[in-house]
Scaffold this motif. Structure first.
Motif, PDB file in Angstrom:
ATOM      1  N   VAL A   1      46.966  13.585  39.009  1.00 30.95           N
ATOM      2  CA  VAL A   1      47.953  12.599  39.470  1.00 30.95           C
ATOM      3  C   VAL A   1      47.657  11.210  38.920  1.00 30.95           C
ATOM      4  O   VAL A   1      48.549  10.529  38.387  1.00 30.95           O
ATOM      5  N   THR A   2      46.413  10.763  39.028  1.00 28.61           N
ATOM      6  CA  THR A   2      46.082   9.425  38.536  1.00 28.61           C
ATOM      7  C   THR A   2      46.193   9.330  37.019  1.00 28.61           C
ATOM      8  O   THR A   2      46.468   8.259  36.476  1.00 28.61           O
ATOM      9  N   SER A   3      46.030  10.455  36.332  1.00 32.53           N
ATOM     10  CA  SER A   3      46.107  10.450  34.868  1.00 32.53           C
ATOM     11  C   SER A   3      47.531  10.274  34.363  1.00 32.53           C
ATOM     12  O   SER A   3      47.738   9.818  33.226  1.00 32.53           O
TER      13      SER A   3
ATOM     14  N   TRP B   1      43.325   5.921  29.175  1.00 32.17           N
ATOM     15  CA  TRP B   1      42.713   7.253  29.146  1.00 32.17           C
ATOM     16  C   TRP B   1      41.197   7.153  29.201  1.00 32.17           C
ATOM     17  O   TRP B   1      40.545   7.868  29.963  1.00 32.17           O
ATOM     18  N   LEU B   2      40.629   6.264  28.404  1.00 27.14           N
ATOM     19  CA  LEU B   2      39.172   6.129  28.342  1.00 27.14           C
ATOM     20  C   LEU B   2      38.599   5.605  29.653  1.00 27.14           C
ATOM     21  O   LEU B   2      37.586   6.127  30.145  1.00 27.14           O
ATOM     22  N   LEU B   3      39.247   4.599  30.236  1.00 21.13           N
ATOM     23  CA  LEU B   3      38.743   4.027  31.484  1.00 21.13           C
ATOM     24  C   LEU B   3      38.780   5.046  32.615  1.00 21.13           C
ATOM     25  O   LEU B   3      37.838   5.140  33.412  1.00 21.13           O
ATOM     26  N   LEU B   4      39.869   5.799  32.690  1.00 26.93           N
ATOM     27  CA  LEU B   4      39.953   6.812  33.743  1.00 26.93           C
ATOM     28  C   LEU B   4      38.945   7.926  33.494  1.00 26.93           C
ATOM     29  O   LEU B   4      38.314   8.430  34.437  1.00 26.93           O
ATOM     30  N   LEU B   5      38.788   8.311  32.240  1.00 26.67           N
ATOM     31  CA  LEU B   5      37.811   9.340  31.894  1.00 26.67           C
ATOM     32  C   LEU B   5      36.406   8.917  32.326  1.00 26.67           C
ATOM     33  O   LEU B   5      35.678   9.693  32.947  1.00 26.67           O
ATOM     34  N   LEU B   6      36.048   7.685  32.034  1.00 24.14           N
ATOM     35  CA  LEU B   6      34.727   7.182  32.415  1.00 24.14           C
ATOM     36  C   LEU B   6      34.575   7.118  33.941  1.00 24.14           C
ATOM     37  O   LEU B   6      33.504   7.413  34.477  1.00 24.14           O
TER      38      LEU B   6
ATOM     39  N   GLY C   1      46.672  15.541  32.346  1.00 25.48           N
ATOM     40  CA  GLY C   1      47.463  14.633  33.174  1.00 25.48           C
ATOM     41  C   GLY C   1      48.108  13.524  32.358  1.00 25.48           C
ATOM     42  O   GLY C   1      49.277  13.173  32.567  1.00 25.48           O
ATOM     43  N   THR C   2      47.361  12.973  31.409  1.00 27.60           N
ATOM     44  CA  THR C   2      47.893  11.920  30.543  1.00 27.60           C
ATOM     45  C   THR C   2      49.040  12.446  29.690  1.00 27.60           C
ATOM     46  O   THR C   2      50.088  11.801  29.551  1.00 27.60           O
TER      47      THR C   2
END
Length: 211
Positions: A47-49, A58-63, A162-163
């Protein structure tokens, strides 16, 4: 369908940068002691993605997801190391059931690092294995060495899907009236594939544990 999905995506996007915090806290709780049995981390990340617009999002959420997962699993390991059998025989431990504790214990004893790696993708075990490993004499550095690639792979999979789903809907919604159904179908296919993958891993775990 498209209007409802648009409203949902806009609601997620309205959280702004706080969604990175939500993802971190959610994954920390999901991979910590017992909480992983209640909080659906995969749904939260998907959902957040969907609100990711570019590579930086993408990178910030992945981290955030990776950091939350590693922090949660580390806490689970340390709690197991500090409280040991008392945790297992306590009130919450009894609610989990001795059968599940023995399952996690045998799985780690027989497969060691491989068990730690695979358990990240298995229900129940992903919450119990860090604690069980902490109860044993398995070194924390080795535990971290095995669980880190598992957390990274898990995060890459869910954040990327998600992205892609969110971006695809935004691109298609202006030209296709049924774009929402297409994106929903893709997500459903992905979740079905995940369930089937978990079943295969579960069968492997059961054969290994009982052999």
């Amino acid at each position: 369908m498209d209007a409802a999905l648009t409203d949902a995506l806009e609601a997620v996007a309205a959280i702004g940068a706080w969604r990175f915090v939500v993802a971190f806290v959610g994954m920390f709780a999901e991979t910590s002691l017992f909480v992983g049995l209640l909080i659906p981390g995969d749904t939260l990340v998907l959902v957040t993605s969907t609100a990711n617009h570019d590579a930086l999002d993408w990178l910030l959420l992945l981290l955030a997801v990776i950091a939350g997962s590693l922090a949660g699993e580390s806490v689970g390991y340390l709690i197991g190391a500090w409280f040991g059998p008392r945790l297992r025989t306590g009130r919450l431990g009894r609610r989990i059931g001795e059968r599940q504790w023995l399952r996690a214990e045998h799985w780690v004893q027989r497969r060691g690092g491989v068990a730690i790696l695979i358990s990240r993708f298995l229900p129940v075990l992903h919450a119990l294995v860090p604690v069980t490993t902490g109860m044993s004499e398995y070194p924390y550095r080795r535990f971290l060495a095995w669980t880190t690639p598992a957390c990274v792979a898990w995060a890459l999979l869910y954040v990327s899907v998600g992205t892609a789903a969110g971006r695809s809907f935004r691109e298609l919604s202006g030209t296709l009236h049924f774009a929402g159904w297409i994106v929903l179908a893709v997500i459903v296919v992905f979740l079905v594939a995940v369930v089937m993958g978990k079943r295969l891993l579960h069968r492997f775990e059961r054969r290994t544990t009982h052999s």
